[in-house]
Design an enzyme around this catalytic site. Sequence first.
Site, PDB file in Angstrom:
ATOM      1  N   VAL A 275       0.854  -1.184   0.000  1.00 31.04           N
ATOM      2  CA  VAL A 275       0.000   0.000   0.000  1.00 31.04           C
ATOM      3  C   VAL A 275       0.893   1.238   0.000  1.00 31.04           C
ATOM      4  O   VAL A 275       1.759   1.394   0.851  1.00 31.04           O
ATOM      5  CB  VAL A 275      -0.930   0.021   1.230  1.00 31.04           C
ATOM      6  CG1 VAL A 275      -1.785   1.285   1.211  1.00 31.04           C
ATOM      7  CG2 VAL A 275      -1.794  -1.221   1.273  1.00 31.04           C
ATOM      8  N   LYS A 276       0.668   2.102  -0.972  1.00 34.10           N
ATOM      9  CA  LYS A 276       1.493   3.302  -1.088  1.00 34.10           C
ATOM     10  C   LYS A 276       0.747   4.493  -0.477  1.00 34.10           C
ATOM     11  O   LYS A 276      -0.390   4.786  -0.845  1.00 34.10           O
ATOM     12  CB  LYS A 276       1.827   3.586  -2.556  1.00 34.10           C
ATOM     13  CG  LYS A 276       2.868   4.695  -2.742  1.00 34.10           C
ATOM     14  CD  LYS A 276       3.009   5.106  -4.195  1.00 34.10           C
ATOM     15  CE  LYS A 276       3.831   4.141  -4.987  1.00 34.10           C
ATOM     16  NZ  LYS A 276       4.182   4.700  -6.333  1.00 34.10           N
TER      17      LYS A 276
END
Length: 217
Positions: free
Chosen positions: A82-83
Amino acid sequence: MKFFVDTAEIDAIAELNALGMVDGVTTNPSLILKSGRDILEVTKEICDLVSGPVSAEVIALDAESMINEGRKLAEIAPNIAVKVPLTWDGLKACKVLSDEGNMVNVTLCFSANQALLAAKAGATFISPFIGRLDDLNMDGLELISDIRIIYDNYGFETQILAASIRTANHMSECAKIGADVCTAPPNVIKAMANHVLTDKGLDQFVKDAAKANIKIV
């Protein structure tokens, strides 16, 4: 050094993956827009193609919404990272999501202090942007070096994911500094194979082979 491909184009990823040049993939809203695909659909396809981490970025700005979006993205596949952006809310989201066992890529890093905060918050990857610093006449590679020193000083396990790679020279310099990962567009990775002396030598070999009437098969 690991190679991540910075694109959401399936064909480009598949071509490099077949050569063993893909250790992971990074995407962002701009790359998803360029692909013309639905974010969940294309991200799932990339995850099925690549065994390594695939970064998928949240679009929310507040911590609670980032966390909810991050959990949704993490459901796509086990190899999702997850960025989140390097803001205070992004760091809050990083802490929660990483504590839940998710890989987290903290992006838009432009200082060593930001990288230190991300490591403390449990980031799996920190993404310093080299090219965008170079655009401002600042030294993006120096930032990679500074983060490497800090992380090594204190044993942080957060991986340095050099981003905003513009040239093949960026790739080799990051490798010399000790970046754990470089993420680059497919054309930059391909450009690493180019050298004028290789072209010149090959041209001479082809001419000499023709003169000697050399045939192998």
